[in-house]
Design a protein around this motif. Structure first.
Motif, PDB file in Angstrom:
ATOM      1  N   ARG A 116      54.885  80.524  58.427  1.00 17.86           N
ATOM      2  CA  ARG A 116      54.074  81.641  58.271  1.00 17.86           C
ATOM      3  C   ARG A 116      52.620  81.333  59.266  1.00 17.86           C
ATOM      4  N   ILE A 117      52.173  82.262  59.946  1.00 16.88           N
ATOM      5  CA  ILE A 117      50.988  82.118  60.674  1.00 16.88           C
ATOM      6  C   ILE A 117      49.729  82.332  59.766  1.00 16.88           C
ATOM      7  N   VAL A 118      48.748  81.449  59.849  1.00 16.86           N
ATOM      8  CA  VAL A 118      47.708  81.159  58.882  1.00 16.86           C
ATOM      9  C   VAL A 118      46.603  81.097  59.682  1.00 16.86           C
ATOM     10  N   GLU A 119      45.407  81.394  59.322  1.00 18.95           N
ATOM     11  CA  GLU A 119      44.055  80.888  60.051  1.00 18.95           C
ATOM     12  C   GLU A 119      43.733  79.812  59.632  1.00 18.95           C
ATOM     13  N   VAL A 120      43.254  78.817  60.254  1.00 19.20           N
ATOM     14  CA  VAL A 120      42.819  77.494  60.177  1.00 19.20           C
ATOM     15  C   VAL A 120      41.448  77.350  60.360  1.00 19.20           C
ATOM     16  N   GLU A 121      40.498  76.903  59.513  1.00 16.86           N
ATOM     17  CA  GLU A 121      39.163  76.913  59.924  1.00 16.86           C
ATOM     18  C   GLU A 121      38.768  75.286  60.202  1.00 16.86           C
ATOM     19  N   ARG A 122      38.415  75.051  61.359  1.00 13.97           N
ATOM     20  CA  ARG A 122      37.919  73.550  61.631  1.00 13.97           C
ATOM     21  C   ARG A 122      36.547  73.386  61.725  1.00 13.97           C
ATOM     22  N   GLU A 123      36.039  72.179  61.246  1.00 10.94           N
ATOM     23  CA  GLU A 123      34.718  71.938  61.543  1.00 10.94           C
ATOM     24  C   GLU A 123      34.542  70.805  62.772  1.00 10.94           C
ATOM     25  N   GLU A 124      33.538  70.953  63.524  1.00 14.21           N
ATOM     26  CA  GLU A 124      33.411  70.036  64.578  1.00 14.21           C
ATOM     27  C   GLU A 124      31.983  69.606  64.644  1.00 14.21           C
ATOM     28  N   THR A 125      31.609  68.591  64.620  1.00 18.15           N
ATOM     29  CA  THR A 125      30.214  67.761  64.728  1.00 18.15           C
ATOM     30  C   THR A 125      29.943  67.796  65.971  1.00 18.15           C
ATOM     31  N   ARG A 126      28.792  68.632  66.536  1.00 14.66           N
ATOM     32  CA  ARG A 126      28.438  68.177  68.087  1.00 14.66           C
ATOM     33  C   ARG A 126      26.947  67.689  68.290  1.00 14.66           C
ATOM     34  N   VAL A 127      26.774  66.828  69.156  1.00 19.22           N
ATOM     35  CA  VAL A 127      25.312  66.311  69.526  1.00 19.22           C
ATOM     36  C   VAL A 127      24.832  67.239  70.378  1.00 19.22           C
ATOM     37  N   VAL A 128      23.842  67.902  69.772  1.00 25.00           N
ATOM     38  CA  VAL A 128      22.908  68.790  70.285  1.00 25.00           C
ATOM     39  C   VAL A 128      21.399  68.240  70.802  1.00 25.00           C
ATOM     40  N   GLY A 129      21.221  67.295  70.588  1.00 32.01           N
ATOM     41  CA  GLY A 129      19.883  66.527  71.216  1.00 32.01           C
ATOM     42  C   GLY A 129      19.757  65.110  70.746  1.00 32.01           C
ATOM     43  N   TYR A 130      18.583  64.522  70.949  1.00 35.85           N
ATOM     44  CA  TYR A 130      18.332  63.117  70.498  1.00 35.85           C
ATOM     45  C   TYR A 130      16.559  63.261  70.082  1.00 35.85           C
ATOM     46  N   ASP A 131      16.353  62.736  69.145  1.00 38.00           N
ATOM     47  CA  ASP A 131      14.854  62.390  68.633  1.00 38.00           C
ATOM     48  C   ASP A 131      14.422  61.342  68.818  1.00 38.00           C
ATOM     49  N   VAL A 132      13.816  60.888  69.871  1.00 41.89           N
ATOM     50  CA  VAL A 132      13.276  59.773  70.779  1.00 41.89           C
ATOM     51  C   VAL A 132      11.914  59.310  70.324  1.00 41.89           C
ATOM     52  N   GLU A 133      11.947  58.046  69.738  1.00 41.94           N
ATOM     53  CA  GLU A 133      10.480  57.628  69.648  1.00 41.94           C
ATOM     54  C   GLU A 133      10.243  56.534  70.652  1.00 41.94           C
ATOM     55  N   TYR A 134       9.205  56.661  71.084  1.00 41.59           N
ATOM     56  CA  TYR A 134       8.808  56.082  72.382  1.00 41.59           C
ATOM     57  C   TYR A 134       7.347  55.401  72.333  1.00 41.59           C
ATOM     58  N   MET A 135       6.907  54.170  73.240  1.00 41.44           N
ATOM     59  CA  MET A 135       5.567  53.804  73.140  1.00 41.44           C
ATOM     60  C   MET A 135       5.152  53.690  74.646  1.00 41.44           C
ATOM     61  N   TYR A 136       3.839  54.230  74.740  1.00 45.92           N
ATOM     62  CA  TYR A 136       3.199  54.231  75.870  1.00 45.92           C
ATOM     63  C   TYR A 136       1.907  53.902  75.664  1.00 45.92           C
ATOM     64  N   LYS A 137       1.287  52.665  76.395  1.00 52.49           N
ATOM     65  CA  LYS A 137      -0.034  52.033  76.344  1.00 52.49           C
ATOM     66  C   LYS A 137      -0.333  51.868  74.640  1.00 52.49           C
ATOM     67  N   GLY A 138       0.490  51.290  74.011  1.00 54.80           N
ATOM     68  CA  GLY A 138       0.161  50.962  72.640  1.00 54.80           C
ATOM     69  C   GLY A 138       0.516  52.249  71.775  1.00 54.80           C
ATOM     70  N   GLU A 139       0.695  53.435  72.079  1.00 53.65           N
ATOM     71  CA  GLU A 139       0.746  54.494  71.204  1.00 53.65           C
ATOM     72  C   GLU A 139       2.025  54.911  71.285  1.00 53.65           C
ATOM     73  N   LYS A 140       2.384  55.411  69.854  1.00 52.48           N
ATOM     74  CA  LYS A 140       3.917  55.713  69.524  1.00 52.48           C
ATOM     75  C   LYS A 140       4.000  57.387  69.625  1.00 52.48           C
ATOM     76  N   TYR A 141       5.107  57.723  70.343  1.00 50.56           N
ATOM     77  CA  TYR A 141       5.241  59.460  70.406  1.00 50.56           C
ATOM     78  C   TYR A 141       6.585  59.822  69.981  1.00 50.56           C
ATOM     79  N   MET A 142       6.998  60.950  69.666  1.00 45.61           N
ATOM     80  CA  MET A 142       8.072  61.532  69.358  1.00 45.61           C
ATOM     81  C   MET A 142       8.478  62.704  70.053  1.00 45.61           C
ATOM     82  N   SER A 143       9.559  62.710  70.568  1.00 47.86           N
ATOM     83  CA  SER A 143      10.142  63.729  71.217  1.00 47.86           C
ATOM     84  C   SER A 143      11.643  64.287  71.255  1.00 47.86           C
ATOM     85  N   ARG A 144      11.915  65.428  71.072  1.00 48.43           N
ATOM     86  CA  ARG A 144      13.369  65.926  71.092  1.00 48.43           C
ATOM     87  C   ARG A 144      13.812  66.303  72.654  1.00 48.43           C
ATOM     88  N   LEU A 145      14.726  65.096  73.064  1.00 48.63           N
ATOM     89  CA  LEU A 145      15.265  65.577  74.248  1.00 48.63           C
ATOM     90  C   LEU A 145      16.818  66.084  74.192  1.00 48.63           C
TER      91      LEU A 145
END
Length: 188
Positions: free
Chosen positions: A136-165
């Motif tokens: 028989r034909i049935v509807e199958v639901e699938r879940e997929e995990t996708r990467v949508v970005g990166y939370d990046v922690e970085y240091m510039y001149k001794g200071e820490k910053y966060m950005s989503r890229l």
């Protein structure tokens, strides 16, 4: 009189229109508003920051797709496709009857009935074969995990910053550095 002394008055007269374009005190000019004045180019430079970590940001995407499912049990095929043939012939005749006039209409009705019957028979046979296989034909639901970005922690001149890229920057991140005065403490 030397040539330079004779040329001097001409140079002064020639430069007068250019000097008249700029007010001597730009902030006292009539109609000047510091908030709508043309912007001065920013003091911008570029540098590199050390990336401390980059964590994936994911989201779950759900999709539904039709799939044939079979239980593995073979059933005896009845071969009954009569219902599908009759329904297809009736629909085909009705469609064919809408085409043409006089004898042409009769021919179109007959042709529509024959074509509709063949299509209905084919659909009924395919369905019967799937049912005979226990499918028989049935509807199958699938879940997929996708990467949508990166939370990046970085240091510039001794200071820490966060950005989503939208990408993983690796070990170094090119950054834009802009310098401007802090006018929040400006007294009027």
């Amino acid at each position: 009189m030397s040539f330079a002394l004779r040329l001097f008055p001409l140079l002064v007269l020639a430069s007068a229109p250019a000097l008249a374009q700029y007010p001597s005190e730009p902030y006292q000019e009539e109609g000047y508003d510091q908030y709508t004045a043309p912007a001065v180019p920013e003091n911008v430079s570029y540098g590199y920051a050390q990336v401390l970590r980059a964590d994936e940001v994911t989201e779950i995407v759900r999709t539904r797709t039709p799939e044939e499912r079979c239980d593995g049990v073979e059933y005896r095929q009845s071969g009954q496709t009569t219902g599908g043939t009759i329904i297809g012939a009736l629909v085909g005749a009705a469609v064919g009857n809408q085409v043409g006039k006089g004898n042409g209409r009769k021919a179109a009705t007959v042709a529509g009935a024959v074509a509709g019957g063949a299509i209905g028979n084919n659909i009924a046979r395919n369905k019967a074969e799937a049912e005979a296989r226990g499918c028989r034909i049935v509807e199958v639901e699938r879940e997929e995990t996708r990467v949508v970005g990166y939370d990046v922690e970085y240091m510039y001149k001794g200071e820490k910053y966060m950005s989503r890229l939208p990408y993983d920057p690796g070990n170094r991140l090119r950054i834009r550095v802009a310098v401007s005065p802090d006018d929040t403490g400006y007294a009027r």
